[in-house]
Design a protein around this motif. Sequence first.
Motif, PDB file in Angstrom:
ATOM      1  N   LEU A  61     -12.055   8.692  12.416  1.00  0.00           N
ATOM      2  CA  LEU A  61     -11.984   7.513  11.556  1.00  0.00           C
ATOM      3  C   LEU A  61     -10.561   7.281  11.062  1.00  0.00           C
ATOM      4  O   LEU A  61     -10.095   6.135  10.982  1.00  0.00           O
ATOM      5  N   ILE A  62      -9.867   8.348  10.726  1.00  0.00           N
ATOM      6  CA  ILE A  62      -8.472   8.210  10.281  1.00  0.00           C
ATOM      7  C   ILE A  62      -7.610   7.681  11.419  1.00  0.00           C
ATOM      8  O   ILE A  62      -6.752   6.805  11.217  1.00  0.00           O
ATOM      9  N   ARG A  63      -7.820   8.211  12.613  1.00  0.00           N
ATOM     10  CA  ARG A  63      -7.081   7.722  13.783  1.00  0.00           C
ATOM     11  C   ARG A  63      -7.360   6.244  14.016  1.00  0.00           C
ATOM     12  O   ARG A  63      -6.451   5.449  14.285  1.00  0.00           O
ATOM     13  N   GLN A  64      -8.618   5.844  13.890  1.00  0.00           N
ATOM     14  CA  GLN A  64      -9.008   4.462  14.113  1.00  0.00           C
ATOM     15  C   GLN A  64      -8.371   3.542  13.075  1.00  0.00           C
ATOM     16  O   GLN A  64      -7.971   2.418  13.382  1.00  0.00           O
ATOM     17  N   GLY A  65      -8.281   4.029  11.831  1.00  0.00           N
ATOM     18  CA  GLY A  65      -7.751   3.180  10.773  1.00  0.00           C
ATOM     19  C   GLY A  65      -6.244   3.189  10.646  1.00  0.00           C
ATOM     20  O   GLY A  65      -5.669   2.339   9.957  1.00  0.00           O
ATOM     21  N   ALA A  66      -5.576   4.163  11.298  1.00  0.00           N
ATOM     22  CA  ALA A  66      -4.126   4.272  11.155  1.00  0.00           C
ATOM     23  C   ALA A  66      -3.409   3.014  11.630  1.00  0.00           C
ATOM     24  O   ALA A  66      -2.388   2.608  11.065  1.00  0.00           O
ATOM     25  N   GLU A  67      -3.940   2.380  12.674  1.00  0.00           N
ATOM     26  CA  GLU A  67      -3.269   1.204  13.231  1.00  0.00           C
ATOM     27  C   GLU A  67      -3.338   0.002  12.304  1.00  0.00           C
ATOM     28  O   GLU A  67      -2.557  -0.952  12.471  1.00  0.00           O
ATOM     29  N   TYR A  68      -4.249   0.048  11.324  1.00  0.00           N
ATOM     30  CA  TYR A  68      -4.386  -1.086  10.419  1.00  0.00           C
ATOM     31  C   TYR A  68      -3.582  -0.929   9.133  1.00  0.00           C
ATOM     32  O   TYR A  68      -3.484  -1.872   8.345  1.00  0.00           O
ATOM     33  N   ILE A  69      -3.016   0.247   8.909  1.00  0.00           N
ATOM     34  CA  ILE A  69      -2.296   0.477   7.661  1.00  0.00           C
ATOM     35  C   ILE A  69      -1.095  -0.456   7.543  1.00  0.00           C
ATOM     36  O   ILE A  69      -0.818  -1.034   6.483  1.00  0.00           O
ATOM     37  N   ILE A  70      -0.354  -0.624   8.627  1.00  0.00           N
ATOM     38  CA  ILE A  70       0.854  -1.426   8.595  1.00  0.00           C
ATOM     39  C   ILE A  70       0.555  -2.897   8.302  1.00  0.00           C
ATOM     40  O   ILE A  70       1.396  -3.626   7.760  1.00  0.00           O
ATOM     41  N   SER A  71      -0.660  -3.345   8.636  1.00  0.00           N
ATOM     42  CA  SER A  71      -1.033  -4.729   8.367  1.00  0.00           C
ATOM     43  C   SER A  71      -1.779  -4.886   7.051  1.00  0.00           C
ATOM     44  O   SER A  71      -2.239  -5.987   6.720  1.00  0.00           O
ATOM     45  N   GLY A  72      -1.931  -3.787   6.298  1.00  0.00           N
ATOM     46  CA  GLY A  72      -2.477  -3.876   4.944  1.00  0.00           C
ATOM     47  C   GLY A  72      -3.927  -3.471   4.789  1.00  0.00           C
ATOM     48  O   GLY A  72      -4.417  -3.381   3.664  1.00  0.00           O
ATOM     49  N   GLN A  73      -4.632  -3.189   5.892  1.00  0.00           N
ATOM     50  CA  GLN A  73      -6.042  -2.783   5.773  1.00  0.00           C
ATOM     51  C   GLN A  73      -6.103  -1.256   5.640  1.00  0.00           C
ATOM     52  O   GLN A  73      -6.609  -0.540   6.517  1.00  0.00           O
TER      53      GLN A  73
END
Length: 289
Positions: free
Chosen positions: A240-252
Amino acid sequence: MAIAISEIRAGDRLARLWRRSSSFVVGSALVALLVLTALLCGFVSPYGPTQVLPNAILQTPSAAHWFGTDGNGMDVFTRVLYGARYAIAIALPSAFVMVAVGVPLGLIAGYYGGVVDEVLTRMLDVLRAFPSIILALAVVSATGQSLINVVVVIGLIDAPIFARVVRSEVISIRRSDFVASAVVTGNPTWRILFVHLLPNTIKGAAALLPLRMAWALRVSATLAFVGVGIQAPEPEWGALIRQGAEYIISGQHWVAMFPGIALVIAVFGFNLMGDGLQELTDPRLDVKK
């Protein structure tokens, strides 16, 4: 009346345990919360762990979705809850493998000594010479990314630690009178090892167990994060962390943040429990009290 008295006694026992080791009490409470979450997660959330909600992609946390949703439209709260099942399914079986492999090796090496001890110790040293994460990455990549493979690899890599702890304890007591008496009376070797020596050498390994379970969770999450361990859509926290890492830079940030918090709490709970067990099994503690 009897119920009230038993409640008072239970409260007194808890208070005494708190005075001896508050770390153990807090850590045990966190681990118990993890177990309850794993057992009850199916009753808490109205969604399934891999249920896709097409009209709820990357929604922010709200009353409908407490932890928001991910890029596939899955409820993050639900997936974090179900991740507790993977945490238990990794920590407990890994601990069983560590103990089942490491403890007998430690008993045999410590009891026999000599060439047997030397050979087993050198084999364990070779296994521990490799960085644990790198070795786990290599073995899981070669054998497959299933839950069983991850559990077995983590357990085997950590087994030498338990072997060394038990070996040192056996060496210190193998010349004791009760061991000599067991030998003289004709007890077979397996009985001497597992009936006479094991109960007197297992305390250190038992205190170490929660700490290594925390390590198992960290390694499993690391493997999943780098794409080698359990992967999406399975709701494992590292995945889940891997899946969400790509969204951190866009604010999610919530996609990766909440499973990360859950992982930290679980590891913290096991570490506190292990520290508390070491306090409770330290004979110097009784002297101070």
